[in-house]
Design a protein around this motif. Structure first.
Motif, PDB file in Angstrom:
ATOM      1  N   ILE A  30     -84.739  28.477  11.653  1.00 63.01           N
ATOM      2  CA  ILE A  30     -83.568  28.576  10.782  1.00 63.01           C
ATOM      3  C   ILE A  30     -82.478  29.337  11.523  1.00 63.01           C
ATOM      4  O   ILE A  30     -82.726  30.403  12.087  1.00 63.01           O
ATOM      5  N   THR A  31     -81.267  28.784  11.538  1.00 63.34           N
ATOM      6  CA  THR A  31     -80.093  29.498  12.042  1.00 63.34           C
ATOM      7  C   THR A  31     -78.995  29.357  10.995  1.00 63.34           C
ATOM      8  O   THR A  31     -79.124  28.551  10.057  1.00 63.34           O
ATOM      9  N   PRO A  32     -77.916  30.115  11.102  1.00 63.15           N
ATOM     10  CA  PRO A  32     -76.817  29.947  10.135  1.00 63.15           C
ATOM     11  C   PRO A  32     -76.234  28.540  10.118  1.00 63.15           C
ATOM     12  O   PRO A  32     -75.652  28.113   9.121  1.00 63.15           O
ATOM     13  N   LYS A  92     -78.302  20.142   8.990  1.00 66.24           N
ATOM     14  CA  LYS A  92     -77.263  21.142   8.762  1.00 66.24           C
ATOM     15  C   LYS A  92     -77.744  22.110   7.686  1.00 66.24           C
ATOM     16  O   LYS A  92     -78.261  21.696   6.649  1.00 66.24           O
ATOM     17  N   THR A  93     -77.608  23.409   7.937  1.00 63.41           N
ATOM     18  CA  THR A  93     -78.024  24.396   6.937  1.00 63.41           C
ATOM     19  C   THR A  93     -77.235  24.187   5.653  1.00 63.41           C
ATOM     20  O   THR A  93     -75.995  24.164   5.682  1.00 63.41           O
ATOM     21  N   PRO A  94     -77.922  23.994   4.517  1.00 64.89           N
ATOM     22  CA  PRO A  94     -77.206  23.669   3.273  1.00 64.89           C
ATOM     23  C   PRO A  94     -76.418  24.867   2.747  1.00 64.89           C
ATOM     24  O   PRO A  94     -76.756  26.019   3.013  1.00 64.89           O
TER      25      PRO A  94
END
Length: 271
Positions: A30-32, A92-94
């Motif tokens: 997980i990344t921003p 893409k991080t939601p």
């Protein structure tokens, strides 16, 4: 928390040609900006997937309050495939999570008196879920469950979208099934509906989703996704006629049956 607990993530592809196309994955990073997930059940990776939205469902286990279910929708940012069959998707991080459970995931371990029979046949890889199929050509089922008679297989839980079964280790050696993700199986399921006082029979084509061998008992746990539903032909009871539309997000009749059994358990036992 879900990543640290190695919880299963299920992604569901948006598609015009199918009601449902989903696969199980594991969140690894997980990344921003992005989420990285690994999948073993994806085939025919396509670069055209990049930029398209997927729905993602997962849960977090909390001992005091039970499981909490979440979902989010986000586009695919990248795809990589490896020779060992593993696929890696970058999402893409939601921006937000919804506390919502997929309807097909609502499952129950049904009371034994409600399961009247279960039979499993191996289906050929090139099986067509169109037209009719002669049951007499299937031969004897490789696994059966008949109450008080035969226990080659037992039903652990059921939902609108599929079932999980347990196969004792002695039967695992004898049934000649490989338990590989993507294998197709025919399933005959007989359930009792206490609301109508009648037996309900389902003929289903299923896909093996989550095979697992218990390291202690060596029993097999097998998750199966419902793909297509068939009905006995009106003119020939030995033939099944497949419904043209795939099951998609689940069978309403089984989903309703599961919901009613959930309510019964809640009222009777407070769980």
């Amino acid at each position: 928390m879900a990543r640290d607990e190695h919880e299963k993530f299920e992604i569901q592809f948006h598609s015009k040609s199918e009601k449902r196309r989903s696969t199980s994955c594991l969140l690894t990073n997980i990344t921003p900006e992005a989420l990285t997930i690994e999948c073993n059940g994806l085939t025919n990776l396509q670069s055209s997937w990049v930029g398209k939205d997927v729905d993602c469902y997962f849960q977090v286990k909390k001992s005091s309050t039970g499981n909490t279910f979440f979902m989010f929708t986000t586009p695919i940012a990248g795809i990589r495939g490896y020779t060992d069959g593993t696929s890696v998707l970058t999402l893409k991080t939601p921006n937000k999570l919804e506390q919502r459970q997929k309807r097909a995931s609502l499952r129950i371990s049904p009371p034994s008196q409600y399961i009247m029979g279960l039979a499993v046949w191996s289906a050929p890889d090139n099986i067509s879920a169109k037209g009719t199929l002669d049951i007499r050509q299937w031969g004897r089922p490789v696994l059966t469950y008949l109450p008080e008679k035969n226990y080659q297989i037992t039903l652990d839980n059921i939902s609108a979208g599929g079932i999980k079964v347990r196969i004792p280790r002695t039967e695992v050696r004898n049934c000649n099934l490989d338990f590989s993700i993507g294998d197709k199986l025919f399933l005959l399921l007989d359930m009792w509906d206490p609301d109508t006082g009648q037996r309900v029979r389902y003929w289903l084509l299923c896909r093996v989703q989550n095979p697992f061998i218990d390291f202690v008992t060596h029993d097999a746990e097998l998750g199966m996704q419902f793909l297509y539903l068939a009905q006995p032909d009106a003119k020939n009871a030995a033939e099944l006629r497949w419904n043209e539309e795939p099951i998609g997000s689940g069978l309403d009749s089984i989903g309703n049956w599961v919901m009613r059994r959930h309510l019964e358990l809640y009222r009777e036992k407070g769980i």
